[in-house]
Write a protein that holds these residues in place. Structure first.
Motif, PDB file in Angstrom:
ATOM      1  N   ARG A 190      24.329 -14.591  14.093  1.00  0.00           N
ATOM      2  CA  ARG A 190      24.037 -13.182  13.798  1.00  0.00           C
ATOM      3  C   ARG A 190      24.490 -12.245  14.907  1.00  0.00           C
ATOM      4  O   ARG A 190      24.444 -11.034  14.754  1.00  0.00           O
ATOM      5  N   LYS A 191      24.827 -12.806  16.050  1.00  0.00           N
ATOM      6  CA  LYS A 191      25.223 -12.001  17.215  1.00  0.00           C
ATOM      7  C   LYS A 191      24.132 -10.984  17.593  1.00  0.00           C
ATOM      8  O   LYS A 191      24.412  -9.844  17.961  1.00  0.00           O
ATOM      9  N   ARG A 192      22.908 -11.404  17.407  1.00  0.00           N
ATOM     10  CA  ARG A 192      21.768 -10.544  17.752  1.00  0.00           C
ATOM     11  C   ARG A 192      20.954 -11.227  18.841  1.00  0.00           C
ATOM     12  O   ARG A 192      20.571 -12.396  18.676  1.00  0.00           O
ATOM     13  N   GLU A 193      20.710 -10.496  19.901  1.00  0.00           N
ATOM     14  CA  GLU A 193      19.876 -11.037  20.971  1.00  0.00           C
ATOM     15  C   GLU A 193      18.506 -11.429  20.432  1.00  0.00           C
ATOM     16  O   GLU A 193      17.933 -10.721  19.613  1.00  0.00           O
ATOM     17  N   VAL A 194      18.007 -12.534  20.925  1.00  0.00           N
ATOM     18  CA  VAL A 194      16.713 -13.028  20.467  1.00  0.00           C
ATOM     19  C   VAL A 194      15.633 -12.527  21.433  1.00  0.00           C
ATOM     20  O   VAL A 194      15.891 -12.349  22.621  1.00  0.00           O
ATOM     21  N   THR A 195      14.445 -12.279  20.904  1.00  0.00           N
ATOM     22  CA  THR A 195      13.312 -11.926  21.766  1.00  0.00           C
ATOM     23  C   THR A 195      12.438 -13.158  21.940  1.00  0.00           C
ATOM     24  O   THR A 195      12.147 -13.852  20.958  1.00  0.00           O
ATOM     25  N   LEU A 196      12.056 -13.449  23.173  1.00  0.00           N
ATOM     26  CA  LEU A 196      11.067 -14.503  23.403  1.00  0.00           C
ATOM     27  C   LEU A 196       9.759 -13.821  23.764  1.00  0.00           C
ATOM     28  O   LEU A 196       9.705 -13.036  24.714  1.00  0.00           O
TER      29      LEU A 196
ATOM     30  N   VAL B 240      19.945 -18.802  26.155  1.00  0.00           N
ATOM     31  CA  VAL B 240      20.357 -17.962  25.029  1.00  0.00           C
ATOM     32  C   VAL B 240      20.291 -16.501  25.458  1.00  0.00           C
ATOM     33  O   VAL B 240      19.508 -16.149  26.344  1.00  0.00           O
ATOM     34  N   ARG B 241      21.127 -15.663  24.865  1.00  0.00           N
ATOM     35  CA  ARG B 241      21.052 -14.219  25.167  1.00  0.00           C
ATOM     36  C   ARG B 241      19.719 -13.712  24.631  1.00  0.00           C
ATOM     37  O   ARG B 241      19.494 -13.678  23.416  1.00  0.00           O
ATOM     38  N   CYS B 242      18.835 -13.345  25.528  1.00  0.00           N
ATOM     39  CA  CYS B 242      17.497 -12.979  25.064  1.00  0.00           C
ATOM     40  C   CYS B 242      16.816 -11.959  25.957  1.00  0.00           C
ATOM     41  O   CYS B 242      17.216 -11.731  27.087  1.00  0.00           O
TER      42      CYS B 242
END
Ligand code: SAH
Length: 359
Positions: A264-270, A295-297
């Motif tokens: 999705r090319k969307r940064e994930v939130t942790l 991961v980009r987050c």
């Protein structure tokens, strides 16, 4: 039999239903304009619709409101709390007497709706009020969306200070959205439909504890929503001790997060709820920083909002600052989330627990 809900219908389906009920097709667009554009749900207030045919609900007891033979709401507002910061929490009751809570968080440039997807929750996270009463049932897509209609009424209150429209939706109310997958995805479809709630997919966040396979399925939906993973601990042992329903390893969860980012090319939130002396040590911060590098987050930290009977304590603001600083020093994007509406039944599931019908 209950009429079909406008919230389950596309524009074309609504037109068909309205013509089927014997009205001209343009009535469907008028009705949709009242509900989705103007945020009006009371048929009596829909001044350009034919009066005589604005039938009452099928039974006098039913909570449903109908226009043109189409159901608009099958729920009613039973309680509402507004905090000093403008956060408004609503308790709504469905036709079967079950109740869900929903929250509006107004900010200067946006208004966020926090929606429930299930009545109760089966996950039983030890710090969360939603799990305390166990799981009752899934909500339908129409029920999930009715929360938005009730919140829009709250927005329209002259006292409420808020942006005039709901701009963002977070699935962070009661329930585990990916455990009620089909209804949640159908609700998202309606939220982003330009003929329905017309939100941008980018302003919608689904928050989940997993499992990894549901996150992968979500990644394949081609929806540019934000994924928030409720991580809350950097090791499997600690995570399982505070979140007993968890089966996947953190490693499997992080692989699914990577897959979501790739697809999705969307940064994930942790998401990480800081609990005093449980998961707020510097060792935990270092382990979390290592995970976050995979991961980009963004890491969202929130200090525990202790619920009634909660076995844990909220960390001091100093401890929260130190934890955030440690992550930042290790190159992690970190945000400390303010817990809003702290004045009253703020944490997930609390309002419902306090207003439990006395039977
Ligand atoms: N079941 C989903 C969505 C609902 S909870 C999930 O767990 O992600 C939304 C967020 O609120 C989650 O990150 C959850 O862990 C957090 N939360 C639950 N109880 C809390 C509490 N007492 N204090 C602070 N955050 C809490």
């Amino acid at each position: 039999m209950m009429p079909a809900s406008i919230l389950d219908m596309s524009r074309d389906e609504l037109r068909q239903a309205v013509t089927h009920a014997g009205f001209p097709v343009y009535r469907a667009d008028q009705l949709a304009d009242w509900v989705f554009v103007k945020g009006i749900t009371d048929p009596a207030a829909m001044t350009n619709l034919p009066k005589a045919r604005q039938s009452a609900p099928p039974s006098p007891d039913a909570a449903a409101t109908c226009a043109l033979g189409v159901e608009i709401l099958s729920s009613r507002l039973v309680a509402s709390d507004q905090d000093a910061d403008g956060t408004t929490k609503l308790l709504i009751e469905f036709a079967d007497g079950q109740r869900a809570e929903t929250v509006l968080i107004p900010e200067p440039s946006r208004a966020t709706a926090c929606l429930s997807t299930q009545i109760g929750c089966a996950m039983g996270c030890r710090f969360c009020a939603s799990g305390a009463g166990g799981f009752v049932r899934n909500m339908t897509a129409a029920e999930i969306l009715q929360q938005v209609l009730h919140l829009r009424h709250a927005l329209a209150n002259p006292g409420a200070m808020a942006a005039p429209r709901i701009t963002n939706v977070v699935f962070m109310g009661m329930g585990e959205p990916l455990a009620n997958y089909a209804a949640t995805i159908a609700a998202v479809g309606s939220l982003i439909d330009p003929d329905r709630f017309a939100l941008s997919a980018r302003s919608i966040t689904i928050s989940t504890i997993g499992p990894a396979r549901a996150i992968r399925r979500l990644a394949n939906e081609n929806l540019p929503i934000t994924l928030a993973i409720s991580l809350h601990a950097p090791t499997d042992e600690l995570r399982r001790s505070i979140m007993p329903a968890v089966r996947d390893s953190i490693d499997e969860l992080m692989s699914a997060a990577e897959y979501f980012f790739q697809s999705r090319k969307r940064e994930v939130t942790l998401e990480y709820v800081l609990i005093d002396s449980v998961n707020d040590t510097m060792l935990c911060a270092d382990a979390l920083a290592n995970l976050a590098r995979r991961v980009r987050c963004n890491v969202n930290l929130i200090a525990l909002n202790p619920t009634d009977d909660c076995p844990y304590n909220r960390p001091t603001s100093g401890a929260v600052r130190n934890f955030a600083a440690r992550l930042k020093n290790r190159g992690v994007n970190v945000h400390v989330r303010q817990s809003r509406g702290g004045g009253q039944s703020a944490a997930c599931g609390q309002l419902r627990l306090r207003k439990e019908p006395q039977e």
